[in-house]
Design a protein around this motif. Structure first.
Motif, PDB file in Angstrom:
ATOM      1  N   PHE A 107       0.832  -1.210   0.000  1.00 59.68           N
ATOM      2  CA  PHE A 107       0.000   0.000   0.000  1.00 59.68           C
ATOM      3  C   PHE A 107       0.863   1.254   0.000  1.00 59.68           C
ATOM      4  O   PHE A 107       0.585   2.210  -0.736  1.00 59.68           O
ATOM      5  CB  PHE A 107      -0.952   0.013   1.210  1.00 59.68           C
ATOM      6  CG  PHE A 107      -2.300  -0.550   0.895  1.00 59.68           C
ATOM      7  CD1 PHE A 107      -3.284   0.209   0.285  1.00 59.68           C
ATOM      8  CD2 PHE A 107      -2.598  -1.864   1.220  1.00 59.68           C
ATOM      9  CE1 PHE A 107      -4.528  -0.314  -0.011  1.00 59.68           C
ATOM     10  CE2 PHE A 107      -3.837  -2.404   0.931  1.00 59.68           C
ATOM     11  CZ  PHE A 107      -4.803  -1.626   0.310  1.00 59.68           C
ATOM     12  N   TYR A 123     -10.652  -1.468  -1.792  1.00 64.58           N
ATOM     13  CA  TYR A 123      -9.746  -2.107  -0.826  1.00 64.58           C
ATOM     14  C   TYR A 123     -10.034  -3.602  -0.722  1.00 64.58           C
ATOM     15  O   TYR A 123      -9.105  -4.419  -0.686  1.00 64.58           O
ATOM     16  CB  TYR A 123      -9.893  -1.442   0.551  1.00 64.58           C
ATOM     17  CG  TYR A 123      -9.085  -2.144   1.622  1.00 64.58           C
ATOM     18  CD1 TYR A 123      -7.722  -1.889   1.751  1.00 64.58           C
ATOM     19  CD2 TYR A 123      -9.674  -3.078   2.474  1.00 64.58           C
ATOM     20  CE1 TYR A 123      -6.963  -2.542   2.709  1.00 64.58           C
ATOM     21  CE2 TYR A 123      -8.923  -3.734   3.432  1.00 64.58           C
ATOM     22  CZ  TYR A 123      -7.576  -3.465   3.550  1.00 64.58           C
ATOM     23  OH  TYR A 123      -6.822  -4.119   4.497  1.00 64.58           O
ATOM     24  N   ARG A 126      -8.576  -5.437  -3.665  1.00 66.53           N
ATOM     25  CA  ARG A 126      -7.116  -5.500  -3.544  1.00 66.53           C
ATOM     26  C   ARG A 126      -6.711  -6.585  -2.552  1.00 66.53           C
ATOM     27  O   ARG A 126      -5.793  -7.358  -2.818  1.00 66.53           O
ATOM     28  CB  ARG A 126      -6.558  -4.166  -3.066  1.00 66.53           C
ATOM     29  CG  ARG A 126      -6.659  -3.053  -4.057  1.00 66.53           C
ATOM     30  CD  ARG A 126      -6.167  -1.768  -3.425  1.00 66.53           C
ATOM     31  NE  ARG A 126      -6.325  -0.642  -4.318  1.00 66.53           N
ATOM     32  CZ  ARG A 126      -6.029   0.604  -4.000  1.00 66.53           C
ATOM     33  NH1 ARG A 126      -5.553   0.884  -2.800  1.00 66.53           N
ATOM     34  NH2 ARG A 126      -6.188   1.572  -4.866  1.00 66.53           N
TER      35      ARG A 126
END
Length: 165
Positions: A107, A123, A126
């Motif tokens: 990140f 998110y 991911r």
């Protein structure tokens, strides 16, 4: 010596480490993503947009098989392990190295990067992608190097010691 292949999630440092490793060993460095971009005359995001991820994965598999040869360092795209045939191919290659990096480090490294189609998602997406691929990297790699707290130079040294070069 056979090729040294670096695998790992996007942002793990495959290209940076690969360039430094090839310099240290005085052998050629190849990046599969750059080869694909050169051969198609399109960027990775353009390939994803125009033809989809499946097409890109096929290009990636073709390039991987084409570039394996003696005395070079090869940096692969983070998703090279998505296809089972690639994982099997990589696992049979004795110098496949997984640059393992935790999600917090990824990140930080990618927070301003807009060039990665599969990173520019929610998110949750991911996290799912990261978790799924970790198993694949482990399956395909012969050597695992944790990179979170290592400089590029220290990562190269750790790789060399594991390869006993």
């Amino acid at each position: 010596m056979e090729s040294i292949i670096l695998i790992g999630f996007m942002g793990a440092g495959k290209s940076s480490v690969g360039k430094a490793l090839s310099t240290e060993l005085n052998i050629q460095f190849l990046d599969t993503d750059h080869i694909i971009e050169r051969e198609t005359n399109l960027s990775i995001p353009q390939i994803f947009e125009l033809y989809g991820e499946g097409h890109f994965r096929k290009l990636e598999a073709d390039v991987l098989k084409k570039v394996i040869s003696q005395d070079q360092v090869i940096s692969t795209g983070g998703g090279i392990v998505e296809l089972e045939m690639n994982r099997q191919f990589l696992a049979q290659h004795s110098h496949t190295i997984f640059l393992k990096t935790n999600l917090q480090t990824i990140f930080k490294r990618l927070e301003t990067d807009q060039s990665r189609p599969l990173w520019n998602q929610s998110y949750v997406k991911r996290l799912e992608l990261f978790n799924k691929r970790q198993m694949y990297y482990e399956e395909a790699a012969n050597i695992v190097v944790q990179t979170d707290y290592l400089s590029i130079e220290n990562t190269v040294n750790k790789i060399l010691s594991q390869l006993k070069l």
